[in-house]
Design a protein around this motif. Structure first.
Motif, short mmCIF file in Angstrom:
data_model
loop_
_atom_site.label_atom_id
_atom_site.label_comp_id
_atom_site.label_asym_id
_atom_site.label_seq_id
_atom_site.Cartn_x
_atom_site.Cartn_y
_atom_site.Cartn_z
N HIS A 53 -69.50 -65.70 57.95
CA HIS A 53 -70.64 -65.50 58.84
C HIS A 53 -70.83 -66.70 59.76
O HIS A 53 -71.21 -66.54 60.93
CB HIS A 53 -71.91 -65.24 58.01
CG HIS A 53 -72.03 -63.83 57.52
ND1 HIS A 53 -72.05 -62.74 58.38
CD2 HIS A 53 -72.11 -63.32 56.26
CE1 HIS A 53 -72.16 -61.62 57.66
NE2 HIS A 53 -72.19 -61.95 56.38
N ASP A 62 -71.48 -60.39 67.20
CA ASP A 62 -72.67 -59.80 66.60
C ASP A 62 -72.32 -59.02 65.35
O ASP A 62 -71.27 -58.36 65.28
CB ASP A 62 -73.37 -58.87 67.60
CG ASP A 62 -73.97 -59.64 68.77
OD1 ASP A 62 -74.32 -60.82 68.58
OD2 ASP A 62 -74.05 -59.06 69.88
N VAL A 63 -73.22 -59.06 64.37
CA VAL A 63 -73.05 -58.26 63.17
C VAL A 63 -73.49 -56.83 63.48
O VAL A 63 -74.48 -56.62 64.19
CB VAL A 63 -73.86 -58.85 62.00
CG1 VAL A 63 -75.36 -58.76 62.28
CG2 VAL A 63 -73.53 -58.13 60.70
N PRO A 64 -72.78 -55.83 63.02
CA PRO A 64 -73.21 -54.45 63.26
C PRO A 64 -74.58 -54.18 62.66
O PRO A 64 -74.91 -54.67 61.57
CB PRO A 64 -72.13 -53.61 62.55
CG PRO A 64 -70.95 -54.51 62.48
CD PRO A 64 -71.49 -55.88 62.31
N ARG A 65 -75.38 -53.41 63.35
CA ARG A 65 -76.73 -53.11 62.89
C ARG A 65 -76.89 -51.66 62.43
O ARG A 65 -77.98 -51.27 62.03
CB ARG A 65 -77.74 -53.42 64.00
CG ARG A 65 -77.72 -54.87 64.44
CD ARG A 65 -78.79 -55.17 65.47
NE ARG A 65 -78.71 -56.57 65.92
CZ ARG A 65 -79.26 -57.59 65.29
NH1 ARG A 65 -79.93 -57.39 64.17
NH2 ARG A 65 -79.15 -58.82 65.77
N ASP A 66 -75.82 -50.89 62.51
CA ASP A 66 -75.94 -49.49 62.12
C ASP A 66 -75.82 -49.34 60.61
O ASP A 66 -75.07 -50.06 59.94
CB ASP A 66 -74.87 -48.64 62.82
CG ASP A 66 -73.46 -49.15 62.57
OD1 ASP A 66 -72.71 -48.47 61.86
OD2 ASP A 66 -73.13 -50.25 63.08
N PHE A 67 -76.58 -48.39 60.08
CA PHE A 67 -76.62 -48.16 58.63
C PHE A 67 -75.24 -47.78 58.09
O PHE A 67 -74.86 -48.19 56.99
CB PHE A 67 -77.62 -47.06 58.31
CG PHE A 67 -77.60 -46.61 56.88
CD1 PHE A 67 -78.19 -47.37 55.88
CD2 PHE A 67 -76.96 -45.42 56.53
CE1 PHE A 67 -78.15 -46.96 54.55
CE2 PHE A 67 -76.92 -45.00 55.21
CZ PHE A 67 -77.52 -45.77 54.22
N TRP A 70 -72.94 -50.80 57.12
CA TRP A 70 -73.33 -51.53 55.91
C TRP A 70 -73.21 -50.67 54.67
O TRP A 70 -72.88 -51.18 53.59
CB TRP A 70 -74.74 -52.09 56.08
CG TRP A 70 -74.74 -53.25 57.01
CD1 TRP A 70 -75.18 -53.29 58.30
CD2 TRP A 70 -74.19 -54.56 56.73
NE1 TRP A 70 -74.96 -54.52 58.85
CE2 TRP A 70 -74.36 -55.32 57.92
CE3 TRP A 70 -73.59 -55.14 55.63
CZ2 TRP A 70 -73.94 -56.65 58.00
CZ3 TRP A 70 -73.17 -56.46 55.71
CH2 TRP A 70 -73.34 -57.19 56.89
N ARG A 181 -63.06 -51.76 63.87
CA ARG A 181 -63.93 -52.93 63.76
C ARG A 181 -63.08 -54.20 63.72
O ARG A 181 -61.97 -54.20 63.16
CB ARG A 181 -64.77 -52.86 62.49
CG ARG A 181 -65.59 -51.58 62.34
CD ARG A 181 -66.91 -51.68 63.05
NE ARG A 181 -67.79 -50.57 62.70
CZ ARG A 181 -69.05 -50.45 63.10
NH1 ARG A 181 -69.57 -51.38 63.88
NH2 ARG A 181 -69.78 -49.41 62.74
N GLY A 189 -68.64 -58.44 56.16
CA GLY A 189 -69.52 -57.39 55.67
C GLY A 189 -69.19 -56.99 54.25
O GLY A 189 -70.08 -56.83 53.40
N THR A 192 -70.28 -59.75 51.86
CA THR A 192 -71.73 -59.74 51.72
C THR A 192 -72.16 -58.64 50.75
O THR A 192 -73.01 -58.86 49.87
CB THR A 192 -72.40 -59.51 53.09
OG1 THR A 192 -72.02 -60.56 53.98
CG2 THR A 192 -73.92 -59.47 52.96
#
Length: 301
Positions: A53, A62-67, A70, A181, A189, A192
């Protein structure tokens, strides 16, 4: 759809990955002397996630923000870290490292089977199956028959390590969905996700607040395990997966024993015996068969 193939760059990355994961045995051997194995696993993935990170932030990625990302990252962390690490650590309480290595080397076979069932472009052909079987035979020969003397006496532990290999097989196929990706984003990801999944078991089972601080050598071993054998390794892992597919990627488990043997020869003064060379020759023949180019050359026009 064209089946993924291995080029010179992919083979180079695969060998580098095998060296990083082969070296993890050295780091882990030092670390588990002072730190419980499950806590070592959590520190390994958590420190690696933090490092990746930081690299991601420095590169302004940027880190992906879509559900969906994750959700998939947590599933990948479960299949590729949490489940296999837990099963292997539990199994090795009863069986030796040599037998565990042979059982774990079945990962390419499981990956070939899973990919054949759940993908359209990685179907198992004759040459691929022959190559996997040659590679597994090479691992068994290289490690030596003496480790098989206790095989069958600890069925549950042996099944646990086989379960870990099966989990790795599913992880390789599931990870195909991350092809679009960046490898750095996927690796951070996944790590994490696995860190979050391992946190509660470690708190409940190991109670790390009761543990003393490790010495300098175990601490350095954990850092090496996290940064080299995990953070860097998983960036390479997802890069190979993106370019060459899951079954080709799974070949790394056949190369890891060779890498571990060569590292032992270079840094620990270990002796290379004839059965080691025979095993490496079998592994090499298996890799050539799976690569497929030799068959295309020999095939009649």
């Amino acid at each position: 759809m064209t089946a993924p193939r291995m080029g010179a760059q992919e083979w180079g990355l695969l060998i580098l990955l095998s060296l990083l994961w082969g070296g993890s045995f050295f780091f882990a051997k030092i670390a588990v002397v002072s730190v419980p194995p499950l806590t070592v696993a959590l520190l390994r993935v958590a420190l690696a996630a933090a490092a990746l990170h930081l690299v991601r932030l420095s590169l302004r990625i940027d880190v992906p923000r879509d559900f969906g990302f994750w959700r998939d990252a947590f599933i990948m962390g479960l299949l590729n870290n949490a489940i296999p690490f837990g099963l292997i650590f539990w199994g090795q309480q009863a069986i030796g490292a040599g037998l565990a290595s042979i059982l774990n080397a079945t990962t390419p076979l499981f990956t070939v089977l899973v990919a054949h069932l759940f993908t359209k472009d990685e179907r198992a052909g004759f040459t691929k199956i022959v190559g996997v079987l040659c590679g597994m035979a090479g691992v068994a020969v290289m490690i030596g028959s003496e480790v098989l003397s206790g095989a069958g006496s600890h069925i549950a532990a042996e099944l646990a390590v086989l379960g870990a290999a099966l989990s790795y097989g599913f992880a390789g196929v599931f990870g195909r969905r991350f092809r679009d990706r960046p490898p750095l984003v996927v690796a951070s990801g996944q790590l994490t996700g696995s860190s979050c999944l391992l946190l509660l078991p470690v708190l409940l089972l190991n109670q790390p607040w009761k543990l003393g601080l490790p010495g300098l050598e175990p601490a350095l071993a954990i850092i090496g395990l996290a940064l080299l054998s995990t953070a860097l390794a998983y960036v390479i892992f997802f890069r190979i997966l993106k370019r060459a597919g899951s079954t080709n990627l799974s070949l790394v488990t056949l190369l890891i024993p060779v890498s571990a043997l060569m590292l032992g020869l270079l840094f620990l003064g270990e002796v290379v015996e004839p059965h080691h060379l025979a095993g490496m020759a079998l592994i090499a023949s298996g890799l050539v068969s799976i690569d497929g180019r030799i068959w295309r050359v020999l095939r009649p026009a």
